[in-house]
Design an enzyme around this catalytic site. Sequence first.
Site, PDB file in Angstrom:
ATOM      1  N   SER A  51       0.830  -1.216   0.000  1.00 39.47           N
ATOM      2  CA  SER A  51       0.000   0.000   0.000  1.00 39.47           C
ATOM      3  C   SER A  51       0.855   1.253   0.000  1.00 39.47           C
ATOM      4  O   SER A  51       0.603   2.201  -0.758  1.00 39.47           O
ATOM      5  CB  SER A  51      -0.894   0.019   1.234  1.00 39.47           C
ATOM      6  OG  SER A  51      -1.626  -1.162   1.314  1.00 39.47           O
ATOM      7  N   CYS A  79      -1.694  -5.940   2.712  1.00 43.11           N
ATOM      8  CA  CYS A  79      -3.104  -5.534   2.731  1.00 43.11           C
ATOM      9  C   CYS A  79      -3.924  -6.343   1.732  1.00 43.11           C
ATOM     10  O   CYS A  79      -4.958  -6.899   2.071  1.00 43.11           O
ATOM     11  CB  CYS A  79      -3.209  -4.042   2.446  1.00 43.11           C
ATOM     12  SG  CYS A  79      -4.897  -3.488   2.249  1.00 43.11           S
ATOM     13  N   CYS A  84      -5.831  -7.070   5.137  1.00 48.20           N
ATOM     14  CA  CYS A  84      -7.155  -6.430   5.140  1.00 48.20           C
ATOM     15  C   CYS A  84      -8.154  -7.070   4.169  1.00 48.20           C
ATOM     16  O   CYS A  84      -9.283  -7.389   4.552  1.00 48.20           O
ATOM     17  CB  CYS A  84      -7.042  -4.958   4.765  1.00 48.20           C
ATOM     18  SG  CYS A  84      -5.630  -4.115   5.454  1.00 48.20           S
ATOM     19  N   LYS A  87      -9.054 -10.898   4.718  1.00 47.38           N
ATOM     20  CA  LYS A  87      -9.706 -10.982   6.037  1.00 47.38           C
ATOM     21  C   LYS A  87     -11.129 -10.439   5.987  1.00 47.38           C
ATOM     22  O   LYS A  87     -12.062 -11.049   6.482  1.00 47.38           O
ATOM     23  CB  LYS A  87      -8.840 -10.214   7.035  1.00 47.38           C
ATOM     24  CG  LYS A  87      -9.353 -10.026   8.433  1.00 47.38           C
ATOM     25  CD  LYS A  87     -10.247  -8.844   8.649  1.00 47.38           C
ATOM     26  CE  LYS A  87      -9.738  -7.509   8.203  1.00 47.38           C
ATOM     27  NZ  LYS A  87      -8.744  -6.897   9.031  1.00 47.38           N
ATOM     28  N   TYR A 209      -5.280  -7.200  17.396  1.00 49.69           N
ATOM     29  CA  TYR A 209      -6.147  -7.119  16.222  1.00 49.69           C
ATOM     30  C   TYR A 209      -6.313  -8.481  15.535  1.00 49.69           C
ATOM     31  O   TYR A 209      -7.408  -8.934  15.283  1.00 49.69           O
ATOM     32  CB  TYR A 209      -5.507  -6.214  15.166  1.00 49.69           C
ATOM     33  CG  TYR A 209      -5.670  -4.735  15.302  1.00 49.69           C
ATOM     34  CD1 TYR A 209      -6.699  -4.070  14.641  1.00 49.69           C
ATOM     35  CD2 TYR A 209      -4.767  -3.988  16.028  1.00 49.69           C
ATOM     36  CE1 TYR A 209      -6.818  -2.694  14.710  1.00 49.69           C
ATOM     37  CE2 TYR A 209      -4.878  -2.609  16.107  1.00 49.69           C
ATOM     38  CZ  TYR A 209      -5.908  -1.966  15.436  1.00 49.69           C
ATOM     39  OH  TYR A 209      -6.019  -0.607  15.508  1.00 49.69           O
ATOM     40  N   GLU A 213      -9.627 -10.917  15.349  1.00 51.09           N
ATOM     41  CA  GLU A 213     -10.327 -11.076  14.069  1.00 51.09           C
ATOM     42  C   GLU A 213     -10.349 -12.535  13.624  1.00 51.09           C
ATOM     43  O   GLU A 213     -11.386 -13.059  13.214  1.00 51.09           O
ATOM     44  CB  GLU A 213      -9.651 -10.218  12.988  1.00 51.09           C
ATOM     45  CG  GLU A 213      -9.876  -8.734  13.213  1.00 51.09           C
ATOM     46  CD  GLU A 213      -9.255  -7.851  12.138  1.00 51.09           C
ATOM     47  OE1 GLU A 213      -9.681  -6.701  12.017  1.00 51.09           O
ATOM     48  OE2 GLU A 213      -8.342  -8.300  11.428  1.00 51.09           O
ATOM     49  N   HIS A 475     -33.257   7.645  12.027  1.00 53.28           N
ATOM     50  CA  HIS A 475     -33.895   6.498  12.676  1.00 53.28           C
ATOM     51  C   HIS A 475     -34.481   5.555  11.631  1.00 53.28           C
ATOM     52  O   HIS A 475     -35.038   6.035  10.642  1.00 53.28           O
ATOM     53  CB  HIS A 475     -35.005   7.017  13.598  1.00 53.28           C
ATOM     54  CG  HIS A 475     -35.719   5.933  14.313  1.00 53.28           C
ATOM     55  ND1 HIS A 475     -35.153   5.258  15.381  1.00 53.28           N
ATOM     56  CD2 HIS A 475     -36.952   5.386  14.106  1.00 53.28           C
ATOM     57  CE1 HIS A 475     -36.019   4.344  15.811  1.00 53.28           C
ATOM     58  NE2 HIS A 475     -37.100   4.396  15.054  1.00 53.28           N
ATOM     59  N   GLU A 480     -27.726   6.425  15.597  1.00 56.33           N
ATOM     60  CA  GLU A 480     -28.547   7.380  16.356  1.00 56.33           C
ATOM     61  C   GLU A 480     -28.281   7.275  17.856  1.00 56.33           C
ATOM     62  O   GLU A 480     -28.554   8.208  18.610  1.00 56.33           O
ATOM     63  CB  GLU A 480     -30.029   7.178  16.061  1.00 56.33           C
ATOM     64  CG  GLU A 480     -30.618   5.904  16.624  1.00 56.33           C
ATOM     65  CD  GLU A 480     -32.108   5.749  16.296  1.00 56.33           C
ATOM     66  OE1 GLU A 480     -32.850   6.725  16.495  1.00 56.33           O
ATOM     67  OE2 GLU A 480     -32.506   4.672  15.836  1.00 56.33           O
TER      68      GLU A 480
HETATM   69  P1  NDP Z   1      -0.977  -6.521  18.072  1.00 60.16           P
HETATM   70  O1  NDP Z   1       0.173  -5.671  18.450  1.00 60.16           O
HETATM   71  O2  NDP Z   1      -2.306  -5.917  17.788  1.00 60.16           O
HETATM   72  O3  NDP Z   1      -1.215  -7.589  19.245  1.00 60.16           O
HETATM   73  C1  NDP Z   1      -0.220  -8.496  19.641  1.00 60.16           C
HETATM   74  C2  NDP Z   1      -0.761  -9.345  20.769  1.00 60.16           C
HETATM   75  O4  NDP Z   1       0.121 -10.439  21.001  1.00 60.16           O
HETATM   76  C3  NDP Z   1      -0.898  -8.602  22.075  1.00 60.16           C
HETATM   77  O5  NDP Z   1      -2.022  -9.088  22.740  1.00 60.16           O
HETATM   78  C4  NDP Z   1       0.392  -9.028  22.795  1.00 60.16           C
HETATM   79  O6  NDP Z   1       0.298  -8.998  24.199  1.00 60.16           O
HETATM   80  C5  NDP Z   1       0.493 -10.462  22.368  1.00 60.16           C
HETATM   81  N1  NDP Z   1       1.829 -11.025  22.482  1.00 60.16           N
HETATM   82  C6  NDP Z   1       3.006 -10.476  22.113  1.00 60.16           C
HETATM   83  N2  NDP Z   1       4.019 -11.337  22.350  1.00 60.16           N
HETATM   84  C7  NDP Z   1       3.465 -12.445  22.884  1.00 60.16           C
HETATM   85  C8  NDP Z   1       3.970 -13.691  23.341  1.00 60.16           C
HETATM   86  N3  NDP Z   1       5.266 -13.970  23.298  1.00 60.16           N
HETATM   87  N4  NDP Z   1       3.117 -14.596  23.854  1.00 60.16           N
HETATM   88  C9  NDP Z   1       1.793 -14.330  23.892  1.00 60.16           C
HETATM   89  N5  NDP Z   1       1.235 -13.179  23.484  1.00 60.16           N
HETATM   90  C10 NDP Z   1       2.069 -12.250  22.981  1.00 60.16           C
HETATM   91  O7  NDP Z   1      -0.442  -7.416  16.860  1.00 60.16           O
HETATM   92  P2  NDP Z   1      -1.200  -8.260  15.753  1.00 60.16           P
HETATM   93  O8  NDP Z   1      -0.248  -9.332  15.369  1.00 60.16           O
HETATM   94  O9  NDP Z   1      -2.566  -8.656  16.197  1.00 60.16           O
HETATM   95  O10 NDP Z   1      -1.368  -7.217  14.554  1.00 60.16           O
HETATM   96  C11 NDP Z   1      -0.203  -6.601  13.979  1.00 60.16           C
HETATM   97  C12 NDP Z   1      -0.535  -5.241  13.420  1.00 60.16           C
HETATM   98  O11 NDP Z   1      -1.350  -5.377  12.297  1.00 60.16           O
HETATM   99  C13 NDP Z   1      -1.272  -4.357  14.403  1.00 60.16           C
HETATM  100  O12 NDP Z   1      -0.371  -3.443  14.958  1.00 60.16           O
HETATM  101  C14 NDP Z   1      -2.317  -3.651  13.587  1.00 60.16           C
HETATM  102  O13 NDP Z   1      -1.960  -2.304  13.452  1.00 60.16           O
HETATM  103  C15 NDP Z   1      -2.285  -4.314  12.232  1.00 60.16           C
HETATM  104  N6  NDP Z   1      -3.600  -4.867  11.906  1.00 60.16           N
HETATM  105  C16 NDP Z   1      -4.669  -4.021  11.735  1.00 60.16           C
HETATM  106  C17 NDP Z   1      -5.913  -4.525  11.434  1.00 60.16           C
HETATM  107  C18 NDP Z   1      -7.074  -3.607  11.279  1.00 60.16           C
HETATM  108  O14 NDP Z   1      -6.876  -2.413  11.105  1.00 60.16           O
HETATM  109  N7  NDP Z   1      -8.315  -4.103  11.338  1.00 60.16           N
HETATM  110  C19 NDP Z   1      -6.149  -5.948  11.264  1.00 60.16           C
HETATM  111  C20 NDP Z   1      -4.975  -6.735  11.493  1.00 60.16           C
HETATM  112  C21 NDP Z   1      -3.767  -6.210  11.788  1.00 60.16           C
HETATM  113  P3  NDP Z   1       1.088  -7.887  25.053  1.00 60.16           P
HETATM  114  O15 NDP Z   1       0.226  -6.686  24.980  1.00 60.16           O
HETATM  115  O16 NDP Z   1       1.183  -8.503  26.400  1.00 60.16           O
HETATM  116  O17 NDP Z   1       2.424  -7.676  24.394  1.00 60.16           O
END
Ligand code: NDP
Length: 484
Positions: A51, A79, A84, A87, A209, A213, A475, A480
């Site tokens: 993108s 994406c 995106c 998904k 995220y 999802e 409505h 709303e």
């Molecule tokens: P995120 O950063 O959203 O979430 C990562 C998750 O994994 C957190 O809950 C984190 O917990 C956990 N985690 C990290 N390390 C470990 C571990 N060793 N063991 C267990 N849990 C762990 O990452 P995603 O992979 O879900 O998504 C990546 C990016 O993609 C996001 O930043 C988002 O911006 C983008 N994205 C956006 C979407 C949308 O706009 N709809 C859809 C999909 C992706 P902790 O907080 O404890 O570190």
Amino acid sequence: MTKRQAGVQGARKRASKVSAAPPVEQVPRGGSRRAAGAPRQADFVVVGGGSAGVAAAIRAASHGASVALVERDAIGGTCVHRGCVPKKLLSYGANWAAVLSGCLSHTGGREDWSDAIVRVNAEVARLAVVYQERLQQAGVRMIRGEARLSGPDTVAIGAQAIRARRILVATGSRPRPLPVPGGELAATSDDVFGWQSLPASLAVIGGGYIAVEQASILSRYGVKVDMLVREDRLLENFDRDLSTALAEALAAKGVRLHFNAEVALLDEANGAIEVCYRQGGAARTHSLRVQAALAAVGRDPHWRDLGLEALGVQQDEEGGIRVDRNFRSDARTVYAIGDVIDGLHLTPTAIAQGRWLADRLFGRRGERADFDLVPTAVFCDPAIGTVGMSEAQAIADAGKPERIATRVKRFVSLENRFAGSTQASLVKLVYNARSGRILGAHLLDNAAPEIVQSFALALRLGARMSHLQTTVQLHPTVAEELFG
Ligand code: NDP
């Protein structure tokens, strides 16, 4: 062949017909179509056809710059191919599955994964061709191959080299491997879009995220899902009321949630995966036997094999390329945007960065997008749409809890009532207690992403609670509930 399969085949044929058109130079690894010699010249070489890269390349070319874009894989990036788009298509399919089984069960209508994934792939293939055509129409030279920066102004693709005044790195991010013994047994979100059939049971590791999802989509396709979340809630950067309401909704739909669960080990035995985890800091280990595991534990910026360190490019605290406010790295001819730098890793932010940078370098300096008030959505069921500060962030920002007020409404939407479900939707507004200025809007409902896009504009324009009270509602809608 069903009518729908015929439609898909037709779409594929159309896609492959158009795909013959855009010319792309192919440079095999370590080889070249033209004899090695003097490098070609370009104003701008973009490394990465996702993108961010595509947006920057097309915009730069529209300003008359000579642009080359190097991509080793399909144009469109994460994406289009592994994020995106597939998904969201699967999410539509999963929604239909729920509607069909709830309302049309007597007709036998149902949504099937293997059928859905064929349609997803056909749409992704069509989009990849559209991307290539747009680049071609803009006059961007496309080169297929693996890029390395062999100097501050030279991109090498195999034995071919292009010299450029400026180089843009837009190489994105890759799923982070699960850092525990046996972590390689877990699939990533990239793999899911290639699954031809579904496992009967799945452990989803992570609470962000992608974990939310995929857990929501796959459970609606009939997979028995357990989520192992190491925090005490889902989506820890979102408003807590949203996280709680979402967890209740997912649990009601059969997703089993394990909070404060730290995965320690994955093991394979007799065709199943054993996931061992500890809960709440206790020494005792629990285990889950599942057919597959999916790690969604974040994504890492992808730039280590480009030769950038040798040019003086430094990394930021998150492991991405360090850039200044104008997306310029420590190597002065090299810029970087998108998932490869720190910030919100969302497709629209990457596109906005790419267009702004291309305008700045090759056209007239444009207005910078507002990267502070970015609406975002999570395409689970029910979906989340959110913009601005959570209640906790607003209180931290204001310094005192009494400076912040909230309005929270829980209700069952007409859509859910019709489907015979009592699943609650939620709208929450966070605002300044004195001025009434709205600081954050948080919605849980399948209409939330569409509503929040427009609401982001209201927040940027400084909307107050009094504006909501004096705007006539539409409505019957979910939106709303924010007004009145
Ligand atoms: P995120 O950063 O959203 O979430 C990562 C998750 O994994 C957190 O809950 C984190 O917990 C956990 N985690 C990290 N390390 C470990 C571990 N060793 N063991 C267990 N849990 C762990 O990452 P995603 O992979 O879900 O998504 C990546 C990016 O993609 C996001 O930043 C988002 O911006 C983008 N994205 C956006 C979407 C949308 O706009 N709809 C859809 C999909 C992706 P902790 O907080 O404890 O570190």
